[in-house]
Design a protein around this motif. Structure first.
Motif, PDB file in Angstrom:
ATOM      1  N   ALA A  73       0.890  -1.171  -0.197  1.00  0.00           N
ATOM      2  CA  ALA A  73      -0.068  -0.013   0.554  1.00  0.00           C
ATOM      3  C   ALA A  73       1.150   0.807   0.147  1.00  0.00           C
ATOM      4  N   LYS A  74      -0.004   1.916  -0.235  1.00  0.00           N
ATOM      5  CA  LYS A  74       0.747   3.506  -0.873  1.00  0.00           C
ATOM      6  C   LYS A  74       1.377   4.380   0.804  1.00  0.00           C
ATOM      7  N   SER A  75       0.734   4.050   1.483  1.00  0.00           N
ATOM      8  CA  SER A  75       0.747   4.528   3.092  1.00  0.00           C
ATOM      9  C   SER A  75       0.134   3.271   4.249  1.00  0.00           C
ATOM     10  N   ARG A  76       0.731   3.409   4.572  1.00  0.00           N
ATOM     11  CA  ARG A  76       0.336   1.957   6.322  1.00  0.00           C
ATOM     12  C   ARG A  76       1.076   3.241   7.164  1.00  0.00           C
ATOM     13  N   ASP A  77      -0.121   2.818   8.259  1.00  0.00           N
ATOM     14  CA  ASP A  77      -0.238   3.212   9.250  1.00  0.00           C
ATOM     15  C   ASP A  77       0.256   2.375  10.179  1.00  0.00           C
ATOM     16  N   LEU A  78       1.704   2.191  10.445  1.00  0.00           N
ATOM     17  CA  LEU A  78       2.240   1.692  11.439  1.00  0.00           C
ATOM     18  C   LEU A  78       1.863   1.253  12.421  1.00  0.00           C
ATOM     19  N   PHE A  79       0.751   2.638  13.096  1.00  0.00           N
ATOM     20  CA  PHE A  79      -0.102   2.143  14.274  1.00  0.00           C
ATOM     21  C   PHE A  79      -1.050   2.134  14.279  1.00  0.00           C
ATOM     22  N   ARG A  80      -1.416   1.438  13.435  1.00  0.00           N
ATOM     23  CA  ARG A  80      -3.390   0.839  13.306  1.00  0.00           C
ATOM     24  C   ARG A  80      -3.166  -0.220  13.976  1.00  0.00           C
ATOM     25  N   PRO A  81      -2.321  -1.155  15.093  1.00  0.00           N
ATOM     26  CA  PRO A  81      -2.231  -2.014  16.195  1.00  0.00           C
ATOM     27  C   PRO A  81      -2.693  -0.277  17.497  1.00  0.00           C
ATOM     28  N   GLY A  82      -2.370   0.154  17.009  1.00  0.00           N
ATOM     29  CA  GLY A  82      -2.943   1.336  18.732  1.00  0.00           C
ATOM     30  C   GLY A  82      -3.953   1.578  18.832  1.00  0.00           C
ATOM     31  N   SER A  83      -5.146   0.727  17.403  1.00  0.00           N
ATOM     32  CA  SER A  83      -6.507   0.854  17.837  1.00  0.00           C
ATOM     33  C   SER A  83      -7.508  -0.462  19.050  1.00  0.00           C
ATOM     34  N   LEU A  84      -6.467  -1.552  19.079  1.00  0.00           N
ATOM     35  CA  LEU A  84      -6.682  -2.535  19.734  1.00  0.00           C
ATOM     36  C   LEU A  84      -7.621  -2.480  21.346  1.00  0.00           C
ATOM     37  N   PRO A  85      -6.274  -1.441  22.121  1.00  0.00           N
ATOM     38  CA  PRO A  85      -6.995  -1.631  23.055  1.00  0.00           C
ATOM     39  C   PRO A  85      -8.158  -1.047  23.915  1.00  0.00           C
ATOM     40  N   GLY A  86      -8.830  -0.526  22.845  1.00  0.00           N
ATOM     41  CA  GLY A  86     -10.015   0.199  22.481  1.00  0.00           C
ATOM     42  C   GLY A  86     -11.347  -0.432  22.156  1.00  0.00           C
ATOM     43  N   LEU A  87     -10.292  -1.803  21.020  1.00  0.00           N
ATOM     44  CA  LEU A  87     -11.545  -2.717  20.671  1.00  0.00           C
ATOM     45  C   LEU A  87     -12.122  -4.141  21.372  1.00  0.00           C
ATOM     46  N   LEU A  88     -10.441  -4.315  22.225  1.00  0.00           N
ATOM     47  CA  LEU A  88     -10.864  -5.647  22.675  1.00  0.00           C
ATOM     48  C   LEU A  88     -11.441  -6.065  23.662  1.00  0.00           C
ATOM     49  N   PRO A  89     -12.044  -6.299  23.436  1.00  0.00           N
ATOM     50  CA  PRO A  89     -12.850  -7.132  25.180  1.00  0.00           C
ATOM     51  C   PRO A  89     -11.332  -7.228  26.237  1.00  0.00           C
ATOM     52  N   PRO A  90     -11.470  -6.976  27.792  1.00  0.00           N
ATOM     53  CA  PRO A  90     -10.441  -7.829  28.185  1.00  0.00           C
ATOM     54  C   PRO A  90     -10.327  -8.811  28.624  1.00  0.00           C
ATOM     55  N   GLY A  91      -8.632  -9.182  28.950  1.00  0.00           N
ATOM     56  CA  GLY A  91      -8.261 -10.417  29.100  1.00  0.00           C
ATOM     57  C   GLY A  91      -6.639  -9.798  28.479  1.00  0.00           C
ATOM     58  N   ILE A  92      -6.030 -10.806  28.031  1.00  0.00           N
ATOM     59  CA  ILE A  92      -4.118 -11.208  28.138  1.00  0.00           C
ATOM     60  C   ILE A  92      -4.305 -11.495  26.800  1.00  0.00           C
ATOM     61  N   TYR A  93      -3.244 -10.594  25.899  1.00  0.00           N
ATOM     62  CA  TYR A  93      -3.635 -10.812  23.861  1.00  0.00           C
ATOM     63  C   TYR A  93      -1.722 -11.390  24.277  1.00  0.00           C
ATOM     64  N   ARG A  94      -1.851 -11.871  22.833  1.00  0.00           N
ATOM     65  CA  ARG A  94      -0.523 -12.047  22.490  1.00  0.00           C
ATOM     66  C   ARG A  94      -0.204 -11.901  20.680  1.00  0.00           C
ATOM     67  N   PHE A  95       0.488 -11.255  19.881  1.00  0.00           N
ATOM     68  CA  PHE A  95       0.800 -11.457  18.502  1.00  0.00           C
ATOM     69  C   PHE A  95       0.523 -12.219  18.451  1.00  0.00           C
ATOM     70  N   ALA A  96       0.088 -13.339  17.782  1.00  0.00           N
ATOM     71  CA  ALA A  96       0.338 -15.032  16.764  1.00  0.00           C
ATOM     72  C   ALA A  96       1.186 -14.363  15.283  1.00  0.00           C
ATOM     73  N   ASN A  97       0.794 -13.210  15.090  1.00  0.00           N
ATOM     74  CA  ASN A  97       1.952 -13.193  13.418  1.00  0.00           C
ATOM     75  C   ASN A  97       1.861 -11.864  13.623  1.00  0.00           C
ATOM     76  N   ALA A  98       3.558 -12.006  12.897  1.00  0.00           N
ATOM     77  CA  ALA A  98       4.305 -10.433  12.482  1.00  0.00           C
ATOM     78  C   ALA A  98       3.508  -9.193  11.530  1.00  0.00           C
ATOM     79  N   PRO A  99       2.897  -8.458  12.263  1.00  0.00           N
ATOM     80  CA  PRO A  99       2.017  -7.185  11.633  1.00  0.00           C
ATOM     81  C   PRO A  99       3.558  -6.418  11.001  1.00  0.00           C
ATOM     82  N   HIS A 100       3.485  -5.183  10.273  1.00  0.00           N
ATOM     83  CA  HIS A 100       4.335  -4.710   9.830  1.00  0.00           C
ATOM     84  C   HIS A 100       5.425  -4.431  10.272  1.00  0.00           C
ATOM     85  N   ASP A 101       5.190  -4.293  11.450  1.00  0.00           N
ATOM     86  CA  ASP A 101       6.397  -3.851  12.042  1.00  0.00           C
ATOM     87  C   ASP A 101       6.379  -3.984  13.541  1.00  0.00           C
ATOM     88  N   THR A 102       6.802  -5.314  14.392  1.00  0.00           N
ATOM     89  CA  THR A 102       6.552  -5.957  15.375  1.00  0.00           C
ATOM     90  C   THR A 102       6.569  -4.654  15.996  1.00  0.00           C
TER      91      THR A 102
END
Length: 460
Positions: A73-102
């Motif tokens: 993509a011409k423009s990638r928001d490398l902070f896109r995963p920063g939306s997750l804390p506001g979207l996820l139910p309470p819990g402990i999470y991990r990255f199952a695969n690598a985003p663009h920049d871990t």
């Protein structure tokens, strides 16, 4: 803000599976049949920012799908995963695969958990992240904590964040790390030769001051940070319109970001002799306010004619820079929310920086890209220096005309720096106008992470 990172074994955490439109078909095919059908029935197609929790057979959360931009993509928001804390139910999470920049994804996750709750109850996201393998969770937490400090200071309204309160915040930080703290207040500024700081702040009932603290081994390279601390800016007698005054609580954003940077430097125990200088004032309107065409001396001895009282930030920085320059530091950095011209040129997300040090310019640009803390170099254009000329003083703080406002501000400040081995000026905004992933609307930590990374590489 407590760290978002969890030390529990990854096996007990919920996996987050990152997908793009290009990878979604393959990822979807690898899901269990029930999960695949659930995702398809819910219309998940890996649109950037899309989030879907997949249930297990027992009704618990089995895993999370989250959409990212395609790698091409011409423009990638490398902070896109920063939306997750506001979207996820309470819990402990991990990255199952690598985003663009871990590493940046983990930092974004931490930054996205920020909430400003001083004046009303806010629910902090009850989410934790198992640190991905190979990242320095301590350093990411350090940067996230510093960002929270800057955001909190800027978001606090001026009735609770005047010059005195800003000084208290700086003193608290200094004491936390054993730094030596000093503060020059009110008319003592005149007696100790800081006439420009006093002139800008004298009309307010809240006394102006110069905040000053030092930390580290005196034998180490001297790094001095100067931050603009205008706790509210009416514009002075050149009064701003109400629209221009609306978010002027953020006009101490330079000071807030300098404190955030200082916190990171001291917490990381970098091998520097750090000095922090913050001229803290309120630019108010009263019978004793400084006026257009008034002339004041400066600490450096240059006389300054006031072309506009709304160009006050460069005035207070000038006296502080002159003091800093007297020590001949190895690196002198100033940060301030200084000109609307910078926003016209580059917008709110891309602050300009100025320096004559070519090596540092290249290094800082690389660090800014690495940290997703965007900066853009602008020129100290010598031909515009004559625009600062005054017919009755050594220079004018605000040349007439509407051209190159950010450049002429930088050239004005350059007049007060002679002996520092290297000087860097940043004209930041310190504010996010509308929320983005990892960057909530409001006060923002700008340039501090890039500068911290630069200092870490030089003095770590």
């Amino acid at each position: 803000m407590p760290s978002v990172f969890e030390t529990a074994p990854a096996a007990s955490s919920i996996p987050i599976l990152f997908a793009t439109k290009a990878t979604w078909v393959e990822i979807c095919a690898g899901l269990p049949l029930e999960a695949r059908q659930f995702a398809l029935d819910n219309g998940f197609a890996a649109k950037p920012g899309a989030c879907l929790t997949l249930p297990s057979a027992g009704g618990k959360i089995a895993q999370v799908l989250f959409g990212l931009e395609d790698a091409t993509a011409k423009s990638r928001d490398l902070f896109r995963p920063g939306s997750l804390p506001g979207l996820l139910p309470p819990g402990i999470y991990r990255f199952a695969n690598a985003p663009h920049d871990t590493r940046l994804a983990a930092l974004a996750f931490a930054l996205g958990a920020y909430r400003f709750g001083r004046y009303r109850k806010t629910e902090a996201p009850e989410v934790r992240l198992v640190p991905p393998d190979g990242i320095d969770a301590t350093d990411i937490t350090r940067m996230a904590d510093a960002a929270c400090l800057a955001r909190d200071l800027i978001n606090t309204p001026s009735n609770d964040m005047g010059p005195e309160e800003l000084a208290q915040a700086a003193e608290q930080l200094a004491k936390r790390f054993g730094a030596n703290f000093n503060c020059i207040v009110g008319d003592e500024l005149i007696r100790q030769n800081f006439p420009l700081i006093h002139a800008v702040g004298m009309a307010s009932s809240r006394a102006p001051r110069l905040i000053d603290f030092s930390w580290g081994d005196p034998a180490h390279p001297k790094v001095t940070l100067v931050g603009k601390g205008v706790c509210f800016d009416t514009g002075g007698l050149d009064l701003k319109p109400s629209s221009g005054m609306l978010i002027m609580k953020k006009d101490m954003g330079g000071a807030a970001n300098v404190l955030a940077l200082a916190q990171m430097v001291m917490d990381a125990n970098l091998k520097v002799r750090l000095r922090v200088l913050i001229p803290a004032v309120e630019n108010a309107v009263a019978g004793n306010a400084f006026r257009p065409l008034d002339i004041f001396p400066s600490r450096k001895g240059l006389t300054v004619e006031i072309g506009n009282t709304d160009a006050e930030g460069r005035l207070i920085l000038a006296d502080a820079l002159a003091l800093a320059d007297e020590e001949k530091p190895d690196l002198l950095v100033d940060m301030g929310t200084l000109t609307g011209a910078a926003r016209v040129a580059l917008g709110p997300d891309l602050p300009p920086f100025y320096t004559d040090d070519e090596t540092m310019a290249a290094d800082l640009a690389a660090c800014a890209k690495q940290e997703n803390d965007p900066l853009w170099r602008m020129p100290l254009w010598p031909a515009y220096d004559t625009w600062l000329d005054s017919k009755v003083a050594n220079l004018n703080n605000a040349p007439s005309g509407t051209f190159a406002g950010s450049i002429t501000c930088a050239l004005f400040l350059q007049r007060f720096v002679e002996d520092a081995k290297s000087w860097l000026h940043l004209d930041i905004y310190g504010w996010t106008p509308s929320a983005k992933p990892a960057r909530p609307e409001g006060g923002e930590c700008q340039a501090a992470r890039a500068l911290y990374k630069l200092l870490s590489k030089r003095y770590g």
